[in-house]
Design a protein around this motif. Structure first.
Motif, PDB file in Angstrom:
ATOM      1  N   THR A  35       0.672  -1.369   0.455  1.00  0.00           N
ATOM      2  CA  THR A  35       0.083  -0.133   0.017  1.00  0.00           C
ATOM      3  C   THR A  35       0.776   1.412  -0.115  1.00  0.00           C
ATOM      4  OG1 THR A  35      -1.871  -0.858   1.055  1.00  0.00           O
ATOM      5  CG2 THR A  35      -1.596   1.313   1.136  1.00  0.00           C
ATOM      6  N   PHE A  36       1.893   1.093   0.736  1.00  0.00           N
ATOM      7  CA  PHE A  36       2.400   2.351   1.344  1.00  0.00           C
ATOM      8  C   PHE A  36       3.346   3.049   0.035  1.00  0.00           C
ATOM      9  CE2 PHE A  36       6.715   4.018   2.243  1.00  0.00           C
ATOM     10  CZ  PHE A  36       6.552   5.559   2.500  1.00  0.00           C
ATOM     11  N   ALA A  37       4.218   1.704  -0.744  1.00  0.00           N
ATOM     12  CA  ALA A  37       4.509   1.231  -2.233  1.00  0.00           C
ATOM     13  C   ALA A  37       4.082   2.137  -3.365  1.00  0.00           C
ATOM     14  CB  ALA A  37       5.481   0.166  -2.138  1.00  0.00           C
ATOM     15  N   LEU A  38       2.946   0.740  -3.375  1.00  0.00           N
ATOM     16  CA  LEU A  38       2.248   1.672  -4.462  1.00  0.00           C
ATOM     17  C   LEU A  38       1.538   3.908  -4.416  1.00  0.00           C
ATOM     18  CD1 LEU A  38      -0.176  -1.691  -5.637  1.00  0.00           C
ATOM     19  CD2 LEU A  38       1.691   0.181  -6.941  1.00  0.00           C
ATOM     20  N   SER A  39       2.086   3.793  -3.079  1.00  0.00           N
ATOM     21  CA  SER A  39       0.760   5.579  -3.012  1.00  0.00           C
ATOM     22  C   SER A  39       2.055   6.148  -3.679  1.00  0.00           C
ATOM     23  CB  SER A  39       0.083   5.341  -1.743  1.00  0.00           C
ATOM     24  OG  SER A  39       1.865   6.072  -1.172  1.00  0.00           O
ATOM     25  N   PRO A  46      -8.999   7.136 -11.707  1.00  0.00           N
ATOM     26  CA  PRO A  46      -9.782   5.683 -11.547  1.00  0.00           C
ATOM     27  C   PRO A  46      -8.507   4.940 -10.762  1.00  0.00           C
ATOM     28  CG  PRO A  46      -9.533   6.161 -13.796  1.00  0.00           C
ATOM     29  CD  PRO A  46      -8.731   7.091 -13.051  1.00  0.00           C
ATOM     30  N   PHE A  47      -7.287   4.551 -11.567  1.00  0.00           N
ATOM     31  CA  PHE A  47      -6.782   3.220 -10.997  1.00  0.00           C
ATOM     32  C   PHE A  47      -5.880   3.247  -9.515  1.00  0.00           C
ATOM     33  CE2 PHE A  47      -6.569   3.139 -15.703  1.00  0.00           C
ATOM     34  CZ  PHE A  47      -7.544   1.488 -15.433  1.00  0.00           C
ATOM     35  N   HIS A  48      -6.256   4.583  -9.189  1.00  0.00           N
ATOM     36  CA  HIS A  48      -5.128   4.912  -7.406  1.00  0.00           C
ATOM     37  C   HIS A  48      -6.583   4.251  -6.237  1.00  0.00           C
ATOM     38  CE1 HIS A  48      -1.729   7.084  -6.668  1.00  0.00           C
ATOM     39  NE2 HIS A  48      -2.282   7.581  -7.662  1.00  0.00           N
ATOM     40  N   LEU A  49      -7.491   4.469  -6.676  1.00  0.00           N
ATOM     41  CA  LEU A  49      -8.728   4.059  -5.927  1.00  0.00           C
ATOM     42  C   LEU A  49      -8.949   2.410  -5.981  1.00  0.00           C
ATOM     43  CD1 LEU A  49     -11.118   5.352  -4.139  1.00  0.00           C
ATOM     44  CD2 LEU A  49     -12.158   5.259  -5.531  1.00  0.00           C
ATOM     45  N   ILE A  55      -5.972  -3.645  -2.031  1.00  0.00           N
ATOM     46  CA  ILE A  55      -5.333  -4.216  -0.808  1.00  0.00           C
ATOM     47  C   ILE A  55      -6.126  -4.468   0.137  1.00  0.00           C
ATOM     48  CG2 ILE A  55      -3.283  -3.229   0.378  1.00  0.00           C
ATOM     49  CD1 ILE A  55      -1.926  -2.083  -2.713  1.00  0.00           C
ATOM     50  N   ALA A  56      -7.229  -3.323   0.145  1.00  0.00           N
ATOM     51  CA  ALA A  56      -7.709  -3.022   2.154  1.00  0.00           C
ATOM     52  C   ALA A  56      -8.616  -4.269   1.640  1.00  0.00           C
ATOM     53  CB  ALA A  56      -8.097  -1.616   2.036  1.00  0.00           C
ATOM     54  N   LEU A  90     -20.998  -2.883  -2.722  1.00  0.00           N
ATOM     55  CA  LEU A  90     -22.669  -2.314  -3.574  1.00  0.00           C
ATOM     56  C   LEU A  90     -22.694  -0.948  -3.638  1.00  0.00           C
ATOM     57  CD1 LEU A  90     -24.990  -2.447  -5.955  1.00  0.00           C
ATOM     58  CD2 LEU A  90     -26.397  -2.730  -3.528  1.00  0.00           C
ATOM     59  N   LEU A  91     -22.420  -0.177  -2.487  1.00  0.00           N
ATOM     60  CA  LEU A  91     -22.856   0.908  -1.729  1.00  0.00           C
ATOM     61  C   LEU A  91     -21.025   1.898  -2.794  1.00  0.00           C
ATOM     62  CD1 LEU A  91     -23.563   0.190   1.955  1.00  0.00           C
ATOM     63  CD2 LEU A  91     -25.143   1.515  -0.115  1.00  0.00           C
ATOM     64  N   ILE A  92     -19.723   1.221  -2.357  1.00  0.00           N
ATOM     65  CA  ILE A  92     -19.348   2.211  -2.579  1.00  0.00           C
ATOM     66  C   ILE A  92     -18.595   2.384  -4.077  1.00  0.00           C
ATOM     67  CG2 ILE A  92     -16.310   1.367  -2.963  1.00  0.00           C
ATOM     68  CD1 ILE A  92     -16.520  -0.017   0.106  1.00  0.00           C
ATOM     69  N   SER A  93     -18.746   0.988  -4.425  1.00  0.00           N
ATOM     70  CA  SER A  93     -19.347   1.728  -6.280  1.00  0.00           C
ATOM     71  C   SER A  93     -20.009   2.169  -6.470  1.00  0.00           C
ATOM     72  CB  SER A  93     -20.114   0.327  -6.990  1.00  0.00           C
ATOM     73  OG  SER A  93     -20.662  -0.869  -7.057  1.00  0.00           O
TER      74      SER A  93
END
Length: 159
Positions: A35-39, A46-49, A55-56, A90-93
């Motif tokens: 997560t840290f490295a990809l940040s 759109p791909f950051h999210l 990962i989360a 569903l809610l997140i999307s």
């Protein structure tokens, strides 16, 4: 009278070995480092999210399956978990889709500028310094009836 024990029941009483928890802990550390490295990597918006959510989600699945012992349960417990994951996704999307369809300047982190047509010249024309005839010291400015601000008198000694 002899009591027969079921092998699965005996394993459940003793619980899973410590190796399982160490492996899950290492996987959680790898997920955190990832997560840290990809940040630090620049990805399109759109791909950051999507990467962060993937990962989360993986890390939370490890916690739920092993530290909350869902791996050892069967039946209704797993069905309830799968249903809750479906509704969270569903809610997140829906939130992400709503945010994607909004005006781009209202989205947080927007660094661009408005690309719309500029307004007509009579609405937002930049105004430079006033013309010489509109100044107070211009001859005839007060005689033409214009509203020209007059300078305030300089403060003098009080009597």
């Amino acid at each position: 009278m002899a009591i027969a024990t079921h092998d699965g029941h005996a394993e459940h009483e003793h619980g899973p070995g410590a190796l399982r928890y160490w492996v899950v802990w290492v996987l959680l550390l790898v997920g955190t480092i990832l997560t840290f490295a990809l940040s630090r990597v620049h990805l399109p918006p759109p791909f950051h999210l999507l990467v962060a959510l993937a990962i989360a989600s993986g890390k939370s699945m490890l916690v739920v399956l092993f530290f909350m012992h869902l791996w050892d349960h069967t039946g209704a417990t797993r069905l309830i978990f799968a249903t809750s994951i479906f509704f969270i996704a569903l809610l997140i999307s829906l939130v992400v889709l709503d945010n994607a369809t909004r005006f781009e300047l209202t989205n947080p982190g927007h660094e661009g500028t408005l690309q719309a047509e500029p307004p007509g010249p009579d609405i937002l024309t930049p105004r430079g310094p006033p013309a010489p005839e509109s100044r107070v010291d211009a001859p005839g400015a007060e005689q033409e009836g214009r509203d020209v601000p007059k300078p305030s008198p300089a403060p003098g000694p009080m009597r």
